[in-house]
Structure formats: structure tokens, C-alpha cells
Design an enzyme around this catalytic site. Structure first.
Site, PDB file in Angstrom:
ATOM      1  N   ARG A  45      35.498  39.205 -45.165  1.00 51.01           N
ATOM      2  CA  ARG A  45      34.509  38.997 -44.114  1.00 51.01           C
ATOM      3  C   ARG A  45      33.919  37.594 -44.142  1.00 51.01           C
ATOM      4  O   ARG A  45      33.590  37.029 -43.102  1.00 51.01           O
ATOM      5  CB  ARG A  45      33.361  40.018 -44.241  1.00 51.01           C
ATOM      6  CG  ARG A  45      33.664  41.382 -43.633  1.00 51.01           C
ATOM      7  CD  ARG A  45      32.419  42.245 -43.654  1.00 51.01           C
ATOM      8  NE  ARG A  45      32.640  43.547 -43.031  1.00 51.01           N
ATOM      9  CZ  ARG A  45      32.374  43.837 -41.763  1.00 51.01           C
ATOM     10  NH1 ARG A  45      31.891  42.921 -40.960  1.00 51.01           N
ATOM     11  NH2 ARG A  45      32.594  45.049 -41.288  1.00 51.01           N
TER      12      ARG A  45
ATOM     13  N   TYR B 163      30.767  31.713 -43.514  1.00 52.26           N
ATOM     14  CA  TYR B 163      30.974  30.628 -42.553  1.00 52.26           C
ATOM     15  C   TYR B 163      30.892  29.236 -43.185  1.00 52.26           C
ATOM     16  O   TYR B 163      31.700  28.361 -42.886  1.00 52.26           O
ATOM     17  CB  TYR B 163      29.988  30.725 -41.367  1.00 52.26           C
ATOM     18  CG  TYR B 163      30.342  29.793 -40.231  1.00 52.26           C
ATOM     19  CD1 TYR B 163      31.354  30.131 -39.334  1.00 52.26           C
ATOM     20  CD2 TYR B 163      29.682  28.583 -40.062  1.00 52.26           C
ATOM     21  CE1 TYR B 163      31.696  29.264 -38.300  1.00 52.26           C
ATOM     22  CE2 TYR B 163      30.011  27.716 -39.039  1.00 52.26           C
ATOM     23  CZ  TYR B 163      31.029  28.057 -38.153  1.00 52.26           C
ATOM     24  OH  TYR B 163      31.370  27.205 -37.138  1.00 52.26           O
TER      25      TYR B 163
ATOM     26  N   ILE C  26      30.058  51.042 -54.364  1.00 54.41           N
ATOM     27  CA  ILE C  26      29.183  51.021 -53.198  1.00 54.41           C
ATOM     28  C   ILE C  26      30.088  51.312 -52.010  1.00 54.41           C
ATOM     29  O   ILE C  26      30.873  50.468 -51.593  1.00 54.41           O
ATOM     30  CB  ILE C  26      28.459  49.674 -53.051  1.00 54.41           C
ATOM     31  CG1 ILE C  26      27.548  49.443 -54.256  1.00 54.41           C
ATOM     32  CG2 ILE C  26      27.635  49.648 -51.762  1.00 54.41           C
ATOM     33  CD1 ILE C  26      26.816  48.109 -54.240  1.00 54.41           C
TER      34      ILE C  26
ATOM     35  N   TYR D  13      27.644  39.834 -54.378  1.00 50.77           N
ATOM     36  CA  TYR D  13      28.500  40.603 -53.462  1.00 50.77           C
ATOM     37  C   TYR D  13      29.617  39.700 -52.977  1.00 50.77           C
ATOM     38  O   TYR D  13      29.388  38.743 -52.240  1.00 50.77           O
ATOM     39  CB  TYR D  13      27.656  41.134 -52.306  1.00 50.77           C
ATOM     40  CG  TYR D  13      28.391  41.943 -51.259  1.00 50.77           C
ATOM     41  CD1 TYR D  13      29.666  42.471 -51.485  1.00 50.77           C
ATOM     42  CD2 TYR D  13      27.801  42.204 -50.033  1.00 50.77           C
ATOM     43  CE1 TYR D  13      30.324  43.213 -50.525  1.00 50.77           C
ATOM     44  CE2 TYR D  13      28.444  42.955 -49.054  1.00 50.77           C
ATOM     45  CZ  TYR D  13      29.706  43.442 -49.306  1.00 50.77           C
ATOM     46  OH  TYR D  13      30.357  44.175 -48.343  1.00 50.77           O
TER      47      TYR D  13
ATOM     48  N   THR E 281      26.125  45.230 -45.079  1.00 52.52           N
ATOM     49  CA  THR E 281      27.048  44.998 -43.967  1.00 52.52           C
ATOM     50  C   THR E 281      27.223  46.262 -43.138  1.00 52.52           C
ATOM     51  O   THR E 281      27.179  46.226 -41.906  1.00 52.52           O
ATOM     52  CB  THR E 281      28.416  44.538 -44.497  1.00 52.52           C
ATOM     53  OG1 THR E 281      28.231  43.367 -45.283  1.00 52.52           O
ATOM     54  CG2 THR E 281      29.369  44.247 -43.355  1.00 52.52           C
TER      55      THR E 281
ATOM     56  N   LYS F 102      29.210  43.402 -56.815  1.00 48.63           N
ATOM     57  CA  LYS F 102      29.987  44.302 -55.958  1.00 48.63           C
ATOM     58  C   LYS F 102      31.232  43.521 -55.551  1.00 48.63           C
ATOM     59  O   LYS F 102      31.129  42.513 -54.844  1.00 48.63           O
ATOM     60  CB  LYS F 102      29.186  44.721 -54.726  1.00 48.63           C
ATOM     61  CG  LYS F 102      30.000  45.555 -53.727  1.00 48.63           C
ATOM     62  CD  LYS F 102      29.216  45.852 -52.457  1.00 48.63           C
ATOM     63  CE  LYS F 102      30.078  46.588 -51.439  1.00 48.63           C
ATOM     64  NZ  LYS F 102      29.353  46.849 -50.164  1.00 48.63           N
TER      65      LYS F 102
END
Length: 290
Positions: free
Chosen positions: A138, A107, A203, A133, A44, A161
């Protein structure tokens, strides 16, 4: 292999939006010289959402060449389209990476059953280690602990993550997934506490600008040195607070340029340059962490 201070590497770009591969190699060297334990390319923070699939592969190739085997390379491979994620996974397998980082489908808002099927389908086409992840802020899609535990049974799904910032998840995840399952924080502000709660590393976005200091913090936390870790963390808190006042990676790209790691102030639309107010905040935070 993937413990400690890992950087979510930015992707430097020219004014026309094309990838600046010379600066990318320079950034990799900057991180290796400052002790970063592993590099995550095409995530990202690397603006993968606005890179074409071909560009994503080229970025990973370039980072691999610059690393030259000195630290592990993790490549972002996720998509909200399972077929696209599989295609990218296969392409990255041809490049050869140490692991892949696969974001939850954004989405679409899949169910937990859909998430399990998505990740099982991706894992089935590769032997390369896969890292889940979870970043619901987001994606509007949350990997439940029970779902992670189920996916941890897949032989090449080796970790997660977790960018939720929810420390209450860490201990149950460790208990459910076992000691060998990799737990990496994706939230810098809670990273120290994440490690002390049983995590293996971070991370990090902040690592882009202050790799040596962030490495010291992670090392101290992993060694159980609470007093030392808290002192190091305190120096970084102003950066944690200002690097997200605009959408990531707007502030951190400016920060990387400000510390002289490389000239990489350019972005792709819809991201725009950091405002003067953001620049001032980041400048002050960098001074506080010097």
C-alpha cells in the site's frame, strides 16, 4: 498483552458517510463476545485515510468506551507527515490507549535513514508503546529488517505488524530484535505460518467477519498444534482469497453485514460498494467457513 487474534476493526458508517457510533459499539461487543484478544481502531481497514484527524480521535474514544477495559486497545496513529503523526500521537495519548500502530510514510518514499528518524521523532513525544507497521503493498515503502532491529532499541517501540507476507523475514527479525519484541502478522493468508515461524499473533482483516474461528486458529498455532491449526486455517482460506478481490475494506465490510454483526455497508469515497460478483464470492466463502 498483544498476542493472538487481534482485529483490524472496520469503521461502520451511515449512508451520508458519517461514522455510525452505535454500530461501532455493537461491533466491539461482537468481538469481545467472540474472544478477540485485542482491538485495533483507526487502521487502514478502519478507513483512516478518509477520516479527519478529529474523527480518528473520536473513533478511538468510542472504541475505548465500548471496550471498557476488557481487552487491549491499539490505535492507528501513523501519517506520511511526521509532524501530523506526532500531533495525532499526542492527541491519542490524551485519550489513553494501550499501544499505537504507526504505518510507514506512504507516497514520500523515505530512505531507511528517514524511516529511523521518523519513528524516533514520534517515539520521543510519548511513553505509550509504539508498534511499527510495514505494508509496502500500500505504501511503496519497505521497512528493512536492519531498520526494524535499529528501531527495536528505542524503549517504547515494542513490535511490528508485518504485512509483507514474506515469511523469510520472521526468523531473522526474531533473531535481530529479541524474544521480547512483538512480531505480528498483517497478512491473513500467511498468518498461521507466521506464528509457527516465531510470530506472536495477527492483526487480521478476516477476524472482522469470523472472529471466533480466527481466534481458535491463532490459539492452536500459538500452542504448537499444527494439525488442528491447519484444519482451522483450511476453513478460512476461501475468505483470505476473496476479501481482497476489491480494495480492503470493501469486501470485509460487506461480509460483516452479511454475518449480521452490524449493518455497515456504507463507505466513503473513493471507496464504493462491493459489486454483485464480490458479494457472491464472499457469501460462498462465509458459507464454507460456517
Amino acid at each position: 498483552m498483544f498476542r493472538g487474534s487481534l482485529v483490524a476493526l472496520i469503521t461502520p458508517m451511515h449512508a451520508d458517510g458519517s461514522v455510525d457510533f452505535d454500530s461501532l459499539a455493537q461491533l466491539v461487543e461482537f468481538h469481545i463476545q467472540n474472544g478477540t484478544d485485542a482491538i485495533v481502531a483507526n487502521g487502514t481497514t478502519g478507513e483512516s485515510a478518509t477520516l479527519s484527524k478529529a474523527e480518528q480521535v473520536e473513533v478511538v474514544k468510542a472504541v475505548k468506551q465500548a471496550i471498557a477495559g476488557r481487552v487491549p486497545l491499539i490505535a492507528g496513529s501513523g501519517s506520511n507527515n511526521t509532524a501530523d503523526a506526532i500531533a495525532l500521537t499526542k492527541a491519542l495519548d490524551e485519550v489513553g490507549v494501550d499501544a499505537m500502530l504507526s504505518v510507514t510514510p506512504y507516497y514520500n518514499k523515505p530512505t531507511q535513514a528517514g524511516l529511523i528518524a521518523h519513528y524516533q521523532a514520534i517515539a520521543a513525544v510519548t511513553t505509550t508503546p509504539q508498534i511499527l507497521y510495514n505494508v509496502p503493498g500500500r505504501t511503496q515503502c519497505d521497512l528493512a529488517n536492519a531498520t526494524v532491529a535499529e528501531l527495536s532499541k528505542v524503549s517504547n517501540i515494542i513490535g511490528i505488524k508485518d504485512a509483507t507476507g514474506d515469511l523469510s523475514r520472521v526468523t531473522p527479525l526474531r533473531q535481530a530484535c529479541g524474544d521480547d519484541f512483538l512480531l505480528l502478522s498483517g497478512d491473513d493468508a500467511t498468518a498461521m505460518a507466521f506464528i509457527f515461524s516465531g510470530g506472536d499473533g495477527v492483526i487480521s482483516v478476516t477476524n472482522n467477519a469470523r472472529p471466533a474461528l480466527f481466534k481458535q486458529l491463532c490459539d492452536a498455532a500459538l500452542a504448537g498444534k499444527l494439525v488442528e491449526a491447519r484444519a482451522l486455517n483450511a476453513k478460512l482460506v476461501p475468505l483470505y482469497e476473496c476479501l481482497f478481490v476489491e480494495a480492503n475494506p470493501i469486501p470485509v465490510k460487506w461480509a460483516v453485514q452479511a454475518v449480521g454483526a452490524t449493518a455497515c455497508t456504507h463507505y466513503r469515497l473513493p471507496l464504493t460498494p462491493a459489486t454483485e460478483a464480490t458479494q457472491q464470492l464472499v457469501r460462498q466463502a462465509l458459507e464454507a467457513s460456517a
